[in-house]
Design an enzyme around this catalytic site. Structure first.
Site, PDB file in Angstrom:
ATOM      1  N   GLY A 257       8.412  -1.342  -4.859  1.00 32.04           N
ATOM      2  CA  GLY A 257       8.528  -2.599  -4.144  1.00 32.04           C
ATOM      3  C   GLY A 257       7.357  -3.495  -4.497  1.00 32.04           C
ATOM      4  O   GLY A 257       6.329  -3.016  -4.970  1.00 32.04           O
ATOM      5  N   GLU A 259       5.325  -6.817  -2.692  1.00 30.21           N
ATOM      6  CA  GLU A 259       5.233  -7.506  -1.406  1.00 30.21           C
ATOM      7  C   GLU A 259       5.208  -9.023  -1.518  1.00 30.21           C
ATOM      8  O   GLU A 259       4.403  -9.683  -0.870  1.00 30.21           O
ATOM      9  CB  GLU A 259       3.976  -7.005  -0.694  1.00 30.21           C
ATOM     10  N   HIS A 283       5.754   0.014   3.870  1.00 25.90           N
ATOM     11  CA  HIS A 283       4.597  -0.299   3.049  1.00 25.90           C
ATOM     12  C   HIS A 283       4.599  -1.782   2.654  1.00 25.90           C
ATOM     13  O   HIS A 283       3.614  -2.487   2.859  1.00 25.90           O
ATOM     14  CB  HIS A 283       4.604   0.606   1.811  1.00 25.90           C
ATOM     15  N   GLU A 284       5.708  -2.246   2.102  1.00 26.08           N
ATOM     16  CA  GLU A 284       5.744  -3.638   1.625  1.00 26.08           C
ATOM     17  C   GLU A 284       5.619  -4.619   2.786  1.00 26.08           C
ATOM     18  O   GLU A 284       4.976  -5.668   2.659  1.00 26.08           O
ATOM     19  CB  GLU A 284       7.014  -3.914   0.810  1.00 26.08           C
ATOM     20  N   GLU A 306      -4.373  -1.928  -0.938  1.00 25.33           N
ATOM     21  CA  GLU A 306      -3.467  -0.774  -0.903  1.00 25.33           C
ATOM     22  C   GLU A 306      -3.895   0.316   0.081  1.00 25.33           C
ATOM     23  O   GLU A 306      -3.044   0.954   0.690  1.00 25.33           O
ATOM     24  CB  GLU A 306      -3.294  -0.188  -2.306  1.00 25.33           C
ATOM     25  N   TYR A 370      -4.843   3.874  -2.866  1.00 23.73           N
ATOM     26  CA  TYR A 370      -3.878   3.978  -1.764  1.00 23.73           C
ATOM     27  C   TYR A 370      -4.289   5.103  -0.809  1.00 23.73           C
ATOM     28  O   TYR A 370      -4.485   4.905   0.376  1.00 23.73           O
ATOM     29  CB  TYR A 370      -2.477   4.337  -2.294  1.00 23.73           C
TER      30      TYR A 370
HETATM   31  N1  BES Z   1       1.722  -4.089  -4.676  1.00 28.50           N
HETATM   32  C1  BES Z   1       2.249  -2.831  -5.059  1.00 28.50           C
HETATM   33  C2  BES Z   1       2.835  -2.817  -6.450  1.00 28.50           C
HETATM   34  C3  BES Z   1       1.839  -3.164  -7.537  1.00 28.50           C
HETATM   35  C4  BES Z   1       0.590  -2.569  -7.597  1.00 28.50           C
HETATM   36  C5  BES Z   1       2.182  -4.059  -8.520  1.00 28.50           C
HETATM   37  C6  BES Z   1      -0.307  -2.904  -8.607  1.00 28.50           C
HETATM   38  C7  BES Z   1       1.289  -4.397  -9.525  1.00 28.50           C
HETATM   39  C8  BES Z   1       0.035  -3.810  -9.576  1.00 28.50           C
HETATM   40  C9  BES Z   1       3.293  -2.333  -4.058  1.00 28.50           C
HETATM   41  O1  BES Z   1       2.990  -2.665  -2.745  1.00 28.50           O
HETATM   42  C10 BES Z   1       3.314  -0.833  -4.137  1.00 28.50           C
HETATM   43  O2  BES Z   1       2.317  -0.247  -3.830  1.00 28.50           O
HETATM   44  N2  BES Z   1       4.427  -0.243  -4.548  1.00 28.50           N
HETATM   45  C11 BES Z   1       4.574   1.192  -4.672  1.00 28.50           C
HETATM   46  C12 BES Z   1       5.373   1.747  -3.549  1.00 28.50           C
HETATM   47  C13 BES Z   1       4.580   2.138  -2.360  1.00 28.50           C
HETATM   48  C14 BES Z   1       5.503   2.702  -1.280  1.00 28.50           C
HETATM   49  C15 BES Z   1       3.491   3.139  -2.658  1.00 28.50           C
HETATM   50  C16 BES Z   1       5.334   1.481  -5.952  1.00 28.50           C
HETATM   51  O3  BES Z   1       5.877   0.548  -6.528  1.00 28.50           O
HETATM   52  O4  BES Z   1       5.396   2.600  -6.373  1.00 28.50           O
HETATM   53 ZN    ZN Z   2       1.267  -1.618  -2.005  1.00 26.30          ZN
END
Ligand code: BES
Ligand code: ZN
Length: 588
Positions: A257, A259, A283-284, A306, A370
Site C-alpha cells: 500500500g 499512503e 497501516h496506510e 514507518e 518499521y
Molecule cells: N510508505 C510505505 C511504502 C513505501 C516505503 C514506498 C518506502 C516507498 C518507499 C507503505 O506505507 C508501506 O509501508 N507499505 C508496506 C505495507 C505495510 C503494511 C508494511 C508494503 O508495501 O509492503
Molecule cells: Zn508505511
C-alpha cells in the site's frame, strides 16, 4: 534546526515552493505527460533556484516578466539531474512547460492486457521516496510542503483519480478532471492514476476505486474502513484530510500500500475474500497522521514515518482484533526484524534508526525502521505508562501537524514532554546504535508459541496435520513458514503445499515464504510457479526475497537472470531497479 537532505538538490536558503497549479495532458500513445505548471514561492527569489528533476524535457521557463535561463547538471544514477533556473529578480512565481520521459521512474504505463478488464490501458504513479522529480521539477525533499491544483486531461473513456479533492469533470474531446489539494503535502505524496475505474461508497467518508471487474470483491473486503478511522481518531486525534478512499491497482504495484493522502493506493493481492489483510489498511490509514501529517524531514529519519505508523497500526489492531492477534503480529515481526538484521549485518548502519546519509534511498528503506521503530516506541510507552504516552501522542500530532521534523527534533520534544523515558530507556542506543539493545520488552504470544510447538514437533519428525492448522490465524501460518528450516525434504514441500492449501488461499505472502523454502530445498519443479508469480506480482516485500533465495542457491543461481528478463516488461521501474541491484551485486 539545520539539516541537509542528501537525497535532494534542494537549497532551502534560496526559498521554498508554496503552491503549484498543474495542467496535465496524459498521452498513452507516447507514454508521456505534457505539463504546464505555475509555481508560487513562499517569498521572492533572487538569482538561482535549484530543483530536482529526472529526464524532464523542459520547453519553456518564465516569470511574469521574462524568460528564465536554465541548466541541467549531468544525471546522477539515483538523484537524477539538478535543474538550475537562473535570473530571478525578486519573483515569487514562475511557469514551466515540459514533457515527462517514457522512462519516468514514478510512472508505470500498463497495456490493456496487464489489467483485470483487459480492454483499457492503465497508468499509476508511485513517488515515494524520490520519484516525484520524474513527473515535475520540484524541491523533492519531504521537508518542503506545498498545496496544489490540477487539471488532468485523459482519453474520453478513462477516469483520473488523484490523492486530492475531486472538484468537477468536464467532458469534451478529452475528459478533464479538476482536483485541488488544500492541505500542504511533501512531493512524495503527489499521486495520480488513470484507467477504467469505477467508484463505490463504503461509508460517509470512505469509498473505493477499482476496475469494474474487481469493485464488488474490493468493496466487501474493505467494508470496515469507516470503523477504522473512528478508532484511529481516538488514538491520534482528528482526521484532517476530508475523505479516505482506496484505489485498487494492478498487481505489478511495487508495494502493499502507499499512503497517498485521501486516497491510499493498494495492491489487489490484499483482496483475499476473508477481510484478513486488515493490518495493511490499518497501516496506510495510520500514515494519515504519522507520515502525512507529521513527516520525516529526510529519508534518514524514515523511522519517524514507518516506526510510528507500525506502532499506531499495532495499537489499532489491538482494539479491532484483540490482544492475541496483536501479540501474534508483534512476535512474528520480531523474528522478521532479527532475520533482516542478520541479513544486512548486525553491525550495519542500516540497523540504526537514524539512517546513514545515502543517495539510494529506495534500497536502504528496509523493514528495520518499521519494526525497530515500533519496538522503541513501545519501550517509551512502558516507561511512562499507556495513559501518559497516549496524551503524548495527541500532543505530538497536534504540535507538528503539517510539518516535517528530524529525529533530533523529535528527541528534543520527547525529552521536554517525557523526561522519564530518558531515565528508563537507553534512547541513544535505540536510535544511533546498530541492532537491538540487550534488554527490552520482547513480545510474548501464546498463538505464536503454539506454532513453535508445531515446529519443534516437525524437527522431531512429527508433521502437523491438515486439521491441526485448519483454524490457524493467517499470521500463525506465516509464522510457521517463517520458522521452518530453509532446507527440508522435497516431499515435505509438497506435503505443506497440500495441507496449507496454498493454491486455494491464493495469499501472496504465503507463496513468497513457501517458494523460498522450495528453492532452498532444491524442489526444482516449483520453478514454473515461481515464474508465474514473478510475472504477475510486483510487491517488492515478497518478490525480492525470492530473487535473493534464487541467487543464494546453487541450482537456481543461473536461472534467475533469464527468468527475470522474461518478466521484466511487466514490472514497475522501481521493482526493476531493485531486482537489477540484487542481480548486479551478485555479479549476474
Ligand atoms: N510508505 C510505505 C511504502 C513505501 C516505503 C514506498 C518506502 C516507498 C518507499 C507503505 O506505507 C508501506 O509501508 N507499505 C508496506 C505495507 C505495510 C503494511 C508494511 C508494503 O508495501 O509492503
Ligand atoms: Zn508505511
Amino acid at each position: 534546526m539545520e539539516f541537509k537532505d542528501p537525497a535532494s538538490y534542494t537549497d532551502l536558503s534560496q526559498g521554498k515552493i508554496k503552491h503549484i497549479d498543474f495542467h496535465i495532458h496524459v498521452d498513452f500513445s507516447t507514454r508521456t505527460f505534457d505539463i504546464e505548471a505555475k509555481y508560487q514561492l513562499q517569498g521572492p527569489v533572487h538569482g538561482s533556484l535549484f530543483l530536482d528533476s529526472f529526464r524532464i524535457d523542459l520547453k519553456e521557463a518564465r516569470t511574469n516578466h521574462k524568460e528564465l535561463e536554465w541548466e541541467f547538471d549531468p544525471e546522477d544514477e539515483f538523484l537524477g539531474q539538478r535543474l538550475q533556473l537562473k535570473g530571478f529578480v525578486g519573483d515569487s512565481t514562475f511557469t514551466l512547460k515540459f514533457r515527462t520521459s517514457p522512462e519516468a521512474r514514478a510512472l508505470q504505463w500498463l497495456s490493456a492486457n496487464q489489467t483485470v478488464g483487459g480492454k483499457y490501458p492503465f497508468l499509476f504513479s508511485q513517488c515515494q521516496a524520490i520519484h516525484a522529480r520524474s513527473i515535475f521539477p520540484c524541491q523533492d525533499s519531504p521537508s518542503v510542503r506545498f498545496t496544489y491544483s490540477a487539471e488532468v486531461e485523459v482519453p474520453q473513456e478513462l477516469v483520473a483519480a488523484m490523492a486530492a479533492e475531486q472538484l468537477e469533470i468536464q467532458e469534451g474531446k478529452h475528459t478533464t478532471f479538476l482536483f485541488k489539494m488544500p492541505q500542504p503535502i511533501p512531493s512524495y505524496l503527489f499521486a495520480l492514476a488513470v484507467g477504467n475505474l469505477t467508484f463505490r461508497e463504503l461509508g460517509p467518508r470512505t469509498g473505493i476505486y477499482a476496475e469494474p471487474e474487481t469493485i464488488e470483491a474490493a468493496a466487501w473486503e474493505f467494508a470496515e474502513n469507516e470503523t477504522k478511522i473512528v478508532e484511529a481518531e481516538k488514538l491520534l486525534g482528528p482526521y484532517l484530510w476530508g475523505r479516505y478512499d482506496l484505489l485498487v491497482l494492478p498487481p505489478s504495484f511495487p508495494y502493499g500500500g502507499m499512503e497517498n493522502p485521501r486516497l491510499t493506493f493498494l495492491t489487489p493481492t490484499a483482496i483475499l475474500g476473508t477481510r484478513g489483510h486488515l493490518s495493511l489498511i490499518t497501516h496506510e490509514l495510520a500514515h494519515a497522521w504519522t507520515g502525512n501529517l507529521v513527516t520525516n524531514a529526510t529519508w534518514q529519519d524514515f523511522w519517524l514515518n514507518e516506526g510510528w505508523t507500525t506502532y499506531a497500526e499495532t495499537r489499532i489492531t489491538e482494539i479491532l482484533e484483540g490482544t492475541d492477534s496483536k501479540d501474534l503480529h508483534l512476535a512474528f515481526n520480531e523474528k522478521q526484524l532479527i532475520a533482516i538484521m542478520e541479513r544486512v549485518g548486525m553491525n550495519s548502519p542500516q540497523t540504526c534508526l537514524k539512517l546513514p546519509p545515502e543517495k539510494d534511498v529506495d534500497s536502504f528503506a528496509t523493514s528495520i525502521p518499521y519494526y525497530k521503530g515500533c519496538f522503541f516506541l513501545q519501550e517509551c510507552e512502558y516507561a511512562v505508562g499507556r495513559e501518559r504516552f497516549d496524551e503524548f501522542i495527541q500532543k505530538y500530532m497536534a504540535s507538528f501537524q503539517f510539518q516535517s521534523l528530524t529525529t533530533e527534533a523529535f528527541l528534543d520534544f520527547l525529552k521536554a514532554e517525557l523526561p522519564l523515558v530518558f531515565e528508563k530507556v537507553d534512547v541513544h542506543k535505540w536510535i544511533y546504535e546498530p541492532a537491538l539493545p540487550e534488554e527490552w520488552h520482547r513480545p510474548k504470544s501464546h498463538l505464536y508459541d503454539e506454532v513453535q510447538e508445531a515446529l519443534y514437533d516437525y524437527e522431531k519428525g512429527i508433521k502437523p496435520t491438515k486439521e491441526q492448522i485448519q483454524n490457524w490465524h493467517r499470521y500463525q501460518v506465516l509464522s510457521f513458514l517463517q520458522g521452518l528450516p530453509k532446507k527440508i525434504p522435497v516431499e515435505d514441500c509438497q506435503y505443506f503445499d497440500d495441507i496449507l492449501e496454498l493454491e486455494k488461499r491464493n495469499d501472496v505472502a504465503f507463496f513468497s515464504f513457501f517458494y523460498i523454502i522450495c528453492i532452498m530445498s532444491g524442489y526444482e519443479a516449483i520453478l514454473p510457479r515461481v515464474e508465474q508469480f514473478m510475472g504477475k506480482i510486483g510487491r517488492m516485500l515478497y518478490v525480492l526475497p525470492i530473487v535473493r533465495a534464487m541467487i543464494e542457491t546453487d541450482w537456481s543461481r543461473d536461472k534467475v537472470r533469464p527468468l527475470f528478463e522474461r518478466v521484466r516488461d511487466r514490472h514497475h521501474q522501481i521493482t526493476v531497479n531493485a531486482v537489477e541491484g540484487l542481480l548486479k551485486k551478485a555479479g549476474l
